[in-house]
Design a protein around this motif. Sequence first.
Motif, PDB file in Angstrom:
ATOM      1  N   LYS A   1       4.666  -1.047   4.219  1.00  0.00           N
ATOM      2  CA  LYS A   1       4.258  -0.076   3.193  1.00  0.00           C
ATOM      3  C   LYS A   1       3.887   1.248   3.849  1.00  0.00           C
ATOM      4  O   LYS A   1       4.226   2.322   3.338  1.00  0.00           O
TER       5      LYS A   1
ATOM      6  N   GLY B   1      -0.826  -7.341  -3.768  1.00  0.00           N
ATOM      7  CA  GLY B   1      -0.171  -6.263  -3.027  1.00  0.00           C
ATOM      8  C   GLY B   1       1.342  -6.398  -2.913  1.00  0.00           C
ATOM      9  O   GLY B   1       1.953  -5.743  -2.067  1.00  0.00           O
TER      10      GLY B   1
ATOM     11  N   PHE C   1     -13.604   9.021 -13.527  1.00  0.00           N
ATOM     12  CA  PHE C   1     -12.897   9.606 -14.674  1.00  0.00           C
ATOM     13  C   PHE C   1     -12.048   8.527 -15.333  1.00  0.00           C
ATOM     14  O   PHE C   1     -11.691   7.531 -14.716  1.00  0.00           O
TER      15      PHE C   1
ATOM     16  N   ASP D   1      -0.974  -3.615 -14.709  1.00  0.00           N
ATOM     17  CA  ASP D   1      -1.998  -2.725 -14.162  1.00  0.00           C
ATOM     18  C   ASP D   1      -3.102  -3.559 -13.537  1.00  0.00           C
ATOM     19  O   ASP D   1      -3.506  -4.576 -14.110  1.00  0.00           O
TER      20      ASP D   1
ATOM     21  N   LEU E   1      -1.921  -7.918  -7.769  1.00  0.00           N
ATOM     22  CA  LEU E   1      -3.274  -7.941  -7.199  1.00  0.00           C
ATOM     23  C   LEU E   1      -3.240  -8.323  -5.718  1.00  0.00           C
ATOM     24  O   LEU E   1      -4.131  -7.967  -4.953  1.00  0.00           O
TER      25      LEU E   1
ATOM     26  N   THR F   1      -2.714   9.644 -14.647  1.00  0.00           N
ATOM     27  CA  THR F   1      -3.944   9.347 -13.899  1.00  0.00           C
ATOM     28  C   THR F   1      -3.913  10.039 -12.543  1.00  0.00           C
ATOM     29  O   THR F   1      -4.902  10.650 -12.110  1.00  0.00           O
TER      30      THR F   1
ATOM     31  N   LYS G   1      -5.378  -3.439   6.585  1.00  0.00           N
ATOM     32  CA  LYS G   1      -5.475  -4.867   6.924  1.00  0.00           C
ATOM     33  C   LYS G   1      -5.423  -5.118   8.438  1.00  0.00           C
ATOM     34  O   LYS G   1      -5.482  -6.258   8.864  1.00  0.00           O
TER      35      LYS G   1
ATOM     36  N   ILE H   1       0.689   6.312 -18.149  1.00  0.00           N
ATOM     37  CA  ILE H   1      -0.711   6.343 -17.700  1.00  0.00           C
ATOM     38  C   ILE H   1      -0.807   6.550 -16.186  1.00  0.00           C
ATOM     39  O   ILE H   1      -1.660   7.304 -15.705  1.00  0.00           O
TER      40      ILE H   1
ATOM     41  N   ALA I   1      -2.861   1.752   2.928  1.00  0.00           N
ATOM     42  CA  ALA I   1      -2.140   0.678   2.222  1.00  0.00           C
ATOM     43  C   ALA I   1      -2.143  -0.574   3.079  1.00  0.00           C
ATOM     44  O   ALA I   1      -2.474  -0.520   4.272  1.00  0.00           O
TER      45      ALA I   1
ATOM     46  N   CYS J   1     -11.293   6.504  -9.127  1.00  0.00           N
ATOM     47  CA  CYS J   1     -10.269   6.147 -10.121  1.00  0.00           C
ATOM     48  C   CYS J   1     -10.368   4.682 -10.509  1.00  0.00           C
ATOM     49  O   CYS J   1     -10.144   4.314 -11.663  1.00  0.00           O
TER      50      CYS J   1
ATOM     51  N   VAL K   1      -0.258   4.477  -9.031  1.00  0.00           N
ATOM     52  CA  VAL K   1      -1.055   5.705  -9.087  1.00  0.00           C
ATOM     53  C   VAL K   1      -1.057   6.370  -7.701  1.00  0.00           C
ATOM     54  O   VAL K   1      -0.766   7.563  -7.560  1.00  0.00           O
TER      55      VAL K   1
ATOM     56  N   ALA L   1     -11.439   0.359  -8.765  1.00  0.00           N
ATOM     57  CA  ALA L   1     -12.105  -0.445  -7.729  1.00  0.00           C
ATOM     58  C   ALA L   1     -11.387  -1.788  -7.566  1.00  0.00           C
ATOM     59  O   ALA L   1     -11.978  -2.845  -7.713  1.00  0.00           O
TER      60      ALA L   1
END
Length: 333
Positions: A182, A323, A275, A49, A321, A132, A199, A128, A177, A243, A158, A245
């Motif tokens: 992607k 991608g 949340f 995650d 992280l 989420t 990007k 999760i 994305a 959700c 997510v 950052a």
Amino acid sequence: MSATANRQILLAEKPTGRLTPAHFRMIEGATPEPGDGEVLLRVRYISLDAANRAWMQGATYRSAVEANSVMAGGGVAEVIATKAPGLAVGDIVFGDTGWQDYAAVPARHLTKLPKVEPMTHLLSVYGIAGLTAYFGLLEIGKPRIGDTVVVSAAAGSVGSMVGQIAKIKGCRVVGIAGGRDKCQWLTSELGFDAAVDYKDGALFKTLKAAAPDGIDVYFDNVGGEVLEACLPQMKNYGRIACCGAISQYDGAPSPHGPRGLPGLIVVKRLVMQGFIVTDFMDRRDQAIADLRGWVAAGRLKVQEDIIDGLENTPQALIGLLAGENRGKRMIKV
Ligand SMILES: NC(=O)c1ccc[n+]([C@@H]2O[C@H](COP(=O)([O-])OP(=O)(O)OC[C@H]3O[C@@H](n4cnc5c(N)ncnc54)[C@H](OP(=O)(O)O)[C@@H]3O)[C@@H](O)[C@H]2O)c1
């Protein structure tokens, strides 16, 4: 590995810049004995995650992960010995198992799971990530039929589910994305109406073209510049579900937050609400029932990215992280 050895990956040092393999160390210890009220778990799958990296920065909704401790992480595991009423050998559970082969965990910190095939769905769509997406979109974003919903990190675990659930709810969906492949996948395979490559250097303009009438709901997984590009394009009375950052987790934090706040919130009468998925766990059964129905009907595609071998966990997180992943990344231990 001997029958009772327990491989454990420690966070050897807290990163101050970008996460590298040198921040981790693997050791081999003895398999722990469960104490009273605990069970011994054989970890089967470890969830990777983006938040794993945030936990290294300091306390969040959980305590920080400290140097020289087993790296924390959610996992699906099998009970192999028990000193706790309510959990039996062979039960499948979810909890913070950490990055290791075996863990002794208090039963009160574990959630007993139904037996599902494939077991990996317990970490993706019924875990999760799926919950989420479900609660964050439906309870915070409150999408209505015909709304334009924008989601960032849209090809991630997510985000890919947020977009598909928004489609099920009759919305027009735009995913943001990294990279052309992607974006192509989001529209051709997952049924998004449009996708924007953040990007390519022209995010504001391409987003404007993809959502020309403005945004009703923005599901924000990343913060930073992407949030800054979405804010002025929100419609009056729009909702932003905060959700996570990701853009702030790895490396030096950005020197400034999104510009235009709080003016844009005032003028556009926006609701921007954070949340944490655990707030909604009393309604988990209903969410799982809906998710199962959509999966069974072929309306919700589950994308999983499974990497073999505990020893590959650090690199798999570093890659997430950066991608590398599509959908839910996890380690098969
Ligand atoms: N609030 C809650 O209760 C809760 C619960 C679970 C997860 N979350 C949050 O949900 C979000 C998604 O997490 P996840 O674990 O499912 O990860 P994920 O979306 O599967 O993977 C992370 C993705 O983030 C994108 N990314 C990385 N750096 C970025 C940047 N600087 N700007 C924009 N995108 C970037 C990458 O895709 P690209 O190729 O598109 O860059 C990467 O694939 C995170 O913010 C996490 O903290 C919140």
